[in-house]
Write a protein that holds these residues in place. Structure first.
Motif: not given
Length: 120
Positions: A53-81
């Motif tokens: 699936i493709e990201p549809i909003n900025s939150e999902e784009q941020s999740l994808l960037a964190v999961a790929r290692g392109e940026k640091a985790a900020v939200s709780l979901v990103e930190k948990a992942w």
């Protein structure tokens, strides 16, 4: 069709039976909140990473960037992942004492010259 696929992905609970056979909450690696977030959002992140699936909003784009290692985790979901990925990708320790003294190929199981015989 894509919205149905997205709905199915987001409604399913995320489980990793290979690494956490009894669930995230019972593993001791994650807090209750982290295990809930992983269960709720893990399938979405995995689908984003796989390209299903493709990201549809900025939150999902941020999740994808964190999961790929392109940026640091900020939200709780990103930190948990990030914590989950760190746990499943850590190096496995085979033995705390190093290699065994005898390897299976070099140890001769057939020689019985050293057998101790006790006679009455």
């Amino acid at each position: 069709m894509a919205t149905q696929n997205r709905d199915l992905i987001t409604k399913k609970s995320f489980n990793d039976f290979k690494n956490y056979p009894y669930g995230f909450a019972r593993s001791g690696d994650f807090s209750i909140r982290e295990s809930e977030l992983l269960s709720k959002h893990g399938n979405l992140i995995a689908a984003l990473l796989a390209g299903d699936i493709e990201p549809i909003n900025s939150e999902e784009q941020s999740l994808l960037a964190v999961a790929r290692g392109e940026k640091a985790a900020v939200s709780l979901v990103e930190k948990a992942w990030v914590k989950y990925q760190g746990r499943i990708n850590r190096q496995k320790v085979a033995s705390m004492y190093g290699r065994s003294r005898f390897s299976d190929e070099s140890f001769d199981y057939g020689s019985h010259d050293d057998d101790l015989v006790v006679e009455d």
